[in-house]
Design an enzyme around this catalytic site. Structure first.
Site, PDB file in Angstrom:
ATOM      1  N   LYS A  38      35.438  16.723  15.339  1.00  0.00           N
ATOM      2  CA  LYS A  38      36.668  16.303  16.021  1.00  0.00           C
ATOM      3  C   LYS A  38      37.325  15.163  15.249  1.00  0.00           C
ATOM      4  O   LYS A  38      36.708  14.596  14.346  1.00  0.00           O
ATOM      5  CB  LYS A  38      36.327  15.861  17.447  1.00  0.00           C
ATOM      6  N   ARG A 129      31.648  10.694  32.642  1.00  0.00           N
ATOM      7  CA  ARG A 129      32.819  10.867  31.790  1.00  0.00           C
ATOM      8  C   ARG A 129      33.333  12.279  32.044  1.00  0.00           C
ATOM      9  O   ARG A 129      34.156  12.472  32.914  1.00  0.00           O
ATOM     10  CB  ARG A 129      32.449  10.611  30.326  1.00  0.00           C
ATOM     11  N   TYR A 246      49.234 -14.166   1.659  1.00  0.00           N
ATOM     12  CA  TYR A 246      49.841 -14.811   2.830  1.00  0.00           C
ATOM     13  C   TYR A 246      49.090 -16.080   3.243  1.00  0.00           C
ATOM     14  O   TYR A 246      47.862 -16.100   3.298  1.00  0.00           O
ATOM     15  CB  TYR A 246      49.823 -13.850   4.018  1.00  0.00           C
ATOM     16  N   MET A 294      49.465  -5.663   4.564  1.00  0.00           N
ATOM     17  CA  MET A 294      49.583  -4.329   5.160  1.00  0.00           C
ATOM     18  C   MET A 294      49.231  -3.231   4.154  1.00  0.00           C
ATOM     19  O   MET A 294      48.535  -2.268   4.482  1.00  0.00           O
ATOM     20  CB  MET A 294      51.003  -4.120   5.683  1.00  0.00           C
TER      21      MET A 294
HETATM   22  C1  LIG Z   1      31.616  13.129  19.631  1.00  0.00           C
HETATM   23  C2  LIG Z   1      30.580  13.870  20.353  1.00  0.00           C
HETATM   24  C3  LIG Z   1      29.342  14.122  19.757  1.00  0.00           C
HETATM   25  C4  LIG Z   1      28.921  13.495  18.442  1.00  0.00           C
HETATM   26  O1  LIG Z   1      28.553  12.155  18.695  1.00  0.00           O
HETATM   27  P1  LIG Z   1      28.023  11.168  17.549  1.00  0.00           P
HETATM   28  O2  LIG Z   1      27.658   9.939  18.291  1.00  0.00           O
HETATM   29  O3  LIG Z   1      29.137  10.968  16.597  1.00  0.00           O
HETATM   30  O4  LIG Z   1      26.852  11.831  16.910  1.00  0.00           O
HETATM   31  C5  LIG Z   1      28.455  14.944  20.440  1.00  0.00           C
HETATM   32  N1  LIG Z   1      28.764  15.447  21.665  1.00  0.00           N
HETATM   33  C6  LIG Z   1      29.944  15.186  22.283  1.00  0.00           C
HETATM   34  C7  LIG Z   1      30.209  15.763  23.621  1.00  0.00           C
HETATM   35  C8  LIG Z   1      30.875  14.387  21.650  1.00  0.00           C
HETATM   36  O5  LIG Z   1      32.029  14.097  22.269  1.00  0.00           O
END
Ligand SMILES: *Cc1c(COP(=O)(O)O)cnc(C)c1O
Length: 346
Positions: A38, A129, A246, A294
């Site tokens: 992701k 969650r 800066y 920046m």
């Molecule tokens: C992002 C995610 C993972 C991976 O988690 P890491 O801590 O990066 O290994 C696994 N399962 C779910 C549901 C996630 O959202």
């Protein structure tokens, strides 16, 4: 005409990525090891990551949205969309190869009404969650659904002594055989280090694939993958007493050569590196001096007499150390690397 190469790039180590996945697969024991890709593969580029891991044998990929799944389409990968389905997704979701991870009774209903098909389901075992409740499962919410993976997510996997881990694992274990799921999956990167009880049939590492250290047990087994590099824009001689950058936070103690690099905090090279970061060329380490701007960063280069305009400089981006320096998580440090980098796999 192609665009000229950007003056900054992320060097991505293919071998280290694959080696990290293999190490996590080994630690997953008999469970298959998937990959969370992701957020564009945590900033590295989801397509490049997925191609390399698929070639190494990885079979299960996790993204957040249907847009991210579309970017991986056509590679024949098994992709799960972690956020499930909204009404807006139902026009496409049931017709593509990706599966939703259904997260609520509403999503389950939506998926059934849209024709259903194979899906994954997230169950909440205490994180509050995403996920359906174990009580909803007991009441028949998932009956008749064709489930590939039943998953849950650990809230405190990076705290190995947290009693939450044991409690969540027990809640999840109690669901064995209670659904049609072919496979069960609990552990993220840190969860893999908690031991065989947490592996179930499939693990879902993310950050550790990309060089993050999610658990002490991973130190030594997990290699860095990402090195930011920037080109020298200008080299100049600064006389003793002159300031750099800066607010003049750095005053040169003696005549000094300074190189100005094409990278700054807008690229995710953050102000925490002001007069603290390190740069490297051909094995020679030189310090960052003055404030990070920046788009620009200055380094002291007396030790690099041959370095000039257009040359490439590597910046130290050790994730645990940078996390300690910045107060940000290793996840934020990777996903914060900006859009101006070329992503270059070697
Ligand atoms: C992002 C995610 C993972 C991976 O988690 P890491 O801590 O990066 O290994 C696994 N399962 C779910 C549901 C996630 O959202």
């Amino acid at each position: 005409m192609t665009d000229p190469a950007a003056p900054l790039r992320l060097i991505l180590d293919s071998e280290a990525l694959v080696s990290n996945w293999r190490a996590l697969a080994r630690m997953s024991g008999r469970a298959a090891c998937g990959a969370a890709v992701k957020a564009n593969g945590y900033g590295l580029g989801a397509t490049g990551v997925a191609q390399r891991l698929a070639a190494a044998g990885c079979r299960d990929f996790f993204v957040a949205s249907w847009g991210e799944a579309a970017e991986l389409a056509g590679q024949g990968l098994s992709v799960t969309v972690l956020h499930g389905v909204r009404d807006e997704d139902m026009a496409i979701a049931p017709h593509g190869p990706a599966r939703p991870m259904l997260n609520s009774a509403d999503q389950v209903r939506r998926w059934r009404e849209g024709g259903g098909g194979r899906c994954d389901v997230m169950v909440d075992t205490g994180m509050n969650r995403l996920g359906v409740a174990p009580a909803e499962i007991a009441a028949g919410l998932l009956d008749g659904l064709e489930i590939e993976v039943l998953a849950s997510h650990l809230a405190s996997a990076d705290e190995p002594d947290s009693p939450l881990n044991v409690a969540q694992c027990a809640e999840f274990t109690a669901l064995r055989g209670r659904t049609s799921a072919k496979r069960m999956s609990l552990a993220n990167s840190a969860g893999i280090a908690l031991g065989a009880d947490y592996a179930f049939d499939l693990t879902r590492p993310g950050i550790s694939l990309y060089g993050g250290i999610a658990a002490e047990a991973h130190r030594g087994a997990i290699r860095p993958v990402v090195t930011p590099q920037a080109q020298v824009l200008q080299r100049r001689r600064v006389p003793a007493g002159g300031i750099v950058g800066y607010n003049g936070t750095f005053v040169v103690p003696r005549d000094m050569d300074v190189a100005v690099l094409n990278i700054g905090y807008a690229d995710g090279y953050l102000r925490c590196f002001s007069s603290k970061g390190m740069a490297r060329v051909d094995g020679v380490d030189v310090p960052v001096i003055g404030r990070i701007s920046m788009d620009l960063t200055a380094i002291a280069v007396d030790a690099l007499p041959g370095l000039g305009e257009g040359d490439w400089v590597s910046l130290d981006y050790d994730l645990p150390a940078t996390s300690a320096l910045s107060g940000l998580s290793q996840y934020e440090l990777l996903t914060g690397l900006g859009r101006r980098f070329d992503r270059v796999w070697d």
